[in-house]
Design an enzyme around this catalytic site. Structure first.
Site, PDB file in Angstrom:
ATOM      1  N   GLY A  54       8.743   0.493 -12.107  1.00 15.60           N
ATOM      2  CA  GLY A  54       9.433   1.484 -12.936  1.00 15.60           C
ATOM      3  C   GLY A  54       8.654   1.752 -14.217  1.00 15.60           C
ATOM      4  N   GLY A  99       9.208   4.976 -16.498  1.00 17.11           N
ATOM      5  CA  GLY A  99      10.514   5.226 -17.108  1.00 17.11           C
ATOM      6  C   GLY A  99      10.547   4.962 -18.604  1.00 17.11           C
ATOM      7  N   GLN A 100      11.752   5.095 -19.179  1.00 16.55           N
ATOM      8  CA  GLN A 100      11.889   4.976 -20.631  1.00 16.55           C
ATOM      9  C   GLN A 100      11.461   3.594 -21.127  1.00 16.55           C
ATOM     10  OE1 GLN A 100      15.816   4.905 -22.332  1.00 16.55           O
ATOM     11  NE2 GLN A 100      15.109   5.574 -24.339  1.00 16.55           N
ATOM     12  N   ILE A 148       7.426   5.136  -8.459  1.00 10.35           N
ATOM     13  CA  ILE A 148       7.371   6.066  -7.321  1.00 10.35           C
ATOM     14  C   ILE A 148       6.814   7.423  -7.755  1.00 10.35           C
ATOM     15  CG2 ILE A 148       9.135   5.047  -5.825  1.00 10.35           C
ATOM     16  CD1 ILE A 148      11.135   7.080  -7.069  1.00 10.35           C
ATOM     17  N   TYR A 196      27.391   2.500 -12.043  1.00  9.36           N
ATOM     18  CA  TYR A 196      26.267   1.831 -12.716  1.00  9.36           C
ATOM     19  C   TYR A 196      26.710   0.457 -13.250  1.00  9.36           C
ATOM     20  CZ  TYR A 196      22.606   1.264 -16.298  1.00  9.36           C
ATOM     21  OH  TYR A 196      21.587   0.801 -17.092  1.00  9.36           O
ATOM     22  N   LYS A 252      25.505  -3.270 -12.198  1.00 12.25           N
ATOM     23  CA  LYS A 252      24.905  -4.204 -13.156  1.00 12.25           C
ATOM     24  C   LYS A 252      25.673  -5.529 -13.187  1.00 12.25           C
ATOM     25  CE  LYS A 252      21.359  -1.906 -14.719  1.00 12.25           C
ATOM     26  NZ  LYS A 252      19.996  -2.364 -14.365  1.00 12.25           N
TER      27      LYS A 252
END
Ligand code: SER
Length: 322
Positions: A8, A11-12, A35, A143, A147
């Site tokens: 990842g 990402g951020q 990806i 989400y 988590k």
């Protein structure tokens, strides 16, 4: 030096974390993957490869070939987007974690795993002020459910198989390098971009919605500090509360106005308001402070000055970013 895999990396969190890790561990030892293509400095500053965490065979092959010792798994579908495609989000968020935990269990070279949790593990029945480490957890979002389940899986793999997995319940993360995608706390990034681009912002949360936030340099340092901490200092096998500072959209707006007086805001809450209303307003992070010395360098004022300066530079608006 350990070989580190970041999943990842585009990402951020990933796009900032890779830079931080390469400074410590050396550019060639930090393998950035995603990806999709990552920012240029990530792809050119060390090894980068397209890799899908959902493909467990490709993943284990990569980990063995590059003799990976630490894995940071940052790929996830965030809170707002997950509500639109709940089953797919559950599958991605859970299968990616289980793939990594299984590999960490099987491959001896893999010594540590980092996986991010979130304040989304809490829900409307949780005490919302100074939310304790251990409390009622009844998340109402896909989400948050993923988590919370992930935290339990981390604890399970530690107790059952000795997998050393470490985690942080991040509050909203504010950064300028890569914009977040599809989260409930994203307003806190968008507002800075729009203040510079258009001098006006249409906020999707109401003005007095308080949420805990953390500026990315503090988040990156805390993450690496947790991963570097001696295991015996850690009293938790899953995720640590991290508080940062608590703010409302109105407070962020007022702070930006001290730099850009003509900045205007409108509040038009959407479906993310209900998500925000179910999350804590402030967090008790005393366990993280006690166990591994977590601390912060940024508050709202210091963060805002830096955000406006850096986004101003990025967008070529030097004048509005003093
Ligand atoms: N920032 C995330 C989100 O809003 C929470 O972890 O989805």
């Amino acid at each position: 030096m350990d070989n580190i895999l970041v999943i990842g990396a585009a990402g951020q969190i990933g796009s900032d974390l890779v830079v931080g890790l390469r400074k410590i561990y050396g550019s060639s030892n930090v393998f950035a993957t995603d990806i999709k293509p990552a920012p240029q400095d990530i792809m050119e500053g060390g090894p980068f490869q397209i890799l899908d965490v959902m493909d467990d065979k490709q993943l284990i092959h990569f980990i063995i070939r590059h003799k990976i010792n630490q894995i940071y798994l940052l790929a996830a579908v965030l809170s707002g987007n997950a509500e639109k495609l709940p089953v797919q989000a559950w599958e991605i968020n859970m299968k990616s974690l289980l793939n990594v935990l299984e590999i960490a269990k099987m491959v001896e070279d893999v010594k540590k795993v980092f996986w991010p949790s979130s304040i989304a593990v809490f829900g409307p029945t949780t005490p919302r002020l100074h939310t304790p480490q251990l409390t009622i957890m009844e998340p109402i979002t896909v989400y948050g459910i993923s988590k919370l389940a992930g935290e339990r899986w981390c604890d399970y793999y530690f107790n059952k198989f000795g997998v050393d997995v470490r985690s942080i319940r991040y509050p909203g993360l504010i950064s300028y390098k890569t914009e977040a995608g599809g989260g409930t706390t994203d307003y806190s990034v968008e507002i800075f971009y729009e203040a510079i681009r258009k001098k006006q912002y249409n906020c999707f949360l109401s003005e007095n919605t308080a949420l805990p936030m953390l500026y990315m340099p503090d988040a990156i340092r805390a993450t690496i500090d947790l991963m570097e901490a001696p295991r015996e200092k850690l009293s938790l096998n899953s995720a640590y509360n991290l508080g940062g500072f608590s703010v409302t959209p109105k407070r962020v707006y007022e702070e930006i106005r001290t730099h850009i007086p003509e900045f205007k805001i409108e509040y038009n809450p959407d479906f993310r308001q209900a998500i925000a209303d179910s999350w804590p307003q402030s967090i008790d992070d005393s366990v993280a402070k006690k166990d591994w010395g977590c601390y912060y360098e940024y508050d709202l004022e210091k963060m805002s000055t830096e955000m406006l300066r850096e986004i101003g530079r990025k967008l070529g608006h030097f004048d509005s970013a003093q």
